[in-house]
Design an enzyme around this catalytic site. Structure first.
Site, PDB file in Angstrom:
ATOM      1  N   ASP A  36      -6.609  -3.004   3.913  1.00 51.32           N
ATOM      2  CA  ASP A  36      -5.375  -2.385   4.419  1.00 51.32           C
ATOM      3  C   ASP A  36      -5.223  -2.539   5.930  1.00 51.32           C
ATOM      4  O   ASP A  36      -4.480  -1.795   6.563  1.00 51.32           O
ATOM      5  CB  ASP A  36      -5.296  -0.894   4.040  1.00 51.32           C
ATOM      6  CG  ASP A  36      -5.319  -0.665   2.546  1.00 51.32           C
ATOM      7  OD1 ASP A  36      -4.749  -1.495   1.806  1.00 51.32           O
ATOM      8  OD2 ASP A  36      -5.907   0.334   2.095  1.00 51.32           O
ATOM      9  N   HIS A  93       0.846  -1.185   0.000  1.00 50.27           N
ATOM     10  CA  HIS A  93       0.000   0.000   0.000  1.00 50.27           C
ATOM     11  C   HIS A  93       0.885   1.240   0.000  1.00 50.27           C
ATOM     12  O   HIS A  93       1.846   1.315   0.769  1.00 50.27           O
ATOM     13  CB  HIS A  93      -0.912   0.014   1.230  1.00 50.27           C
ATOM     14  CG  HIS A  93      -1.854   1.181   1.236  1.00 50.27           C
ATOM     15  ND1 HIS A  93      -2.969   1.241   0.434  1.00 50.27           N
ATOM     16  CD2 HIS A  93      -1.819   2.347   1.929  1.00 50.27           C
ATOM     17  CE1 HIS A  93      -3.595   2.387   0.637  1.00 50.27           C
ATOM     18  NE2 HIS A  93      -2.915   3.084   1.536  1.00 50.27           N
TER      19      HIS A  93
END
Length: 207
Positions: A150, A109
């Site tokens: 995430d 990410h």
């Protein structure tokens, strides 16, 4: 360890992984498969050029997310994949797929989680958010995948300076060059060689 990389676009992180396989930066592993959720993704051409098997599995071709997850599981199991790597894969994964590969799936990410992450934070949107907030430092995070977007246990992070004249595009490129392209291949190598493991949701690191 057999690796599959899931992609959606240009495949710059895929290329970084391929380069590290070729240079010996990733050992005790083989890159068996690249799966895209989009026909025509340039990442598929990168895979083809390097003799890597390619599959396209499009979520909208299935009536439910669970059916899409089942198709992904069948594909990955066909290749006996040990570790699934999300490299710019812009699909929220079905729960059955996440559960099936629990502890065997990682993601990159483009921010320092827990900042600028979660639903809606992908691609340039992440870097737009960083600049809007006036952050002086950003970076990238590699983490194990769980049911929270995430939200899985963090493996590694690397910080990158935000410059006063940055645009989302220049910041995106710097984060890729200075963070993503190094920490993602390293995480794969560490996992393949047993230096990083996960147990009961806790990441364990051995030097």
């Amino acid at each position: 360890m057999k690796i599959a990389v899931l992609v959606s676009g240009g495949g710059t992180n895929l290329q970084a992984i391929i380069d590290q396989f070729q240079s010996g930066g990733i050992t005790n592993a083989s890159l068996e498969l690249v799966v895209s959720n989009k026909q025509g993704a340039y990442a598929l051409k990168r895979a083809e050029k390097n003799g890597i098997s390619r599959k396209v599995i499009v979520p909208k071709d299935f009536s439910t997310r669970e059916e899409y997850g089942e198709a992904m599981i069948r594909c990955l199991e066909e290749y006996q994949i040990d570790l699934v790597v999300l490299a710019g894969f812009l699909v929220i994964l079905p729960e059955n797929l996440v559960r099936h590969f629990e502890g065997r799936m990682i993601n990159i990410h483009p921010s320092l989680i827990p900042s600028h992450c979660g639903p809606g934070y992908y691609g340039l949107k992440v870097h737009e958010s960083v600049l809007k907030r006036g952050n002086k430092v950003t970076g990238a995070t590699v983490h194990f995948v769980n049911e929270i977007p995430d939200g899985g246990p963090i493996i590694s992070q690397k910080a990158v300076e935000v410059r006063q004249d940055d645009t989302p595009e220049t910041l995106q490129l710097r984060v890729m060059q200075q963070a993503e392209w190094s920490i993602l291949p390293k995480a794969i190598d560490d996992i393949a060689n047993g230096r990083i493991t996960i147990e009961d949701g806790i990441v364990k690191v051995e030097n």
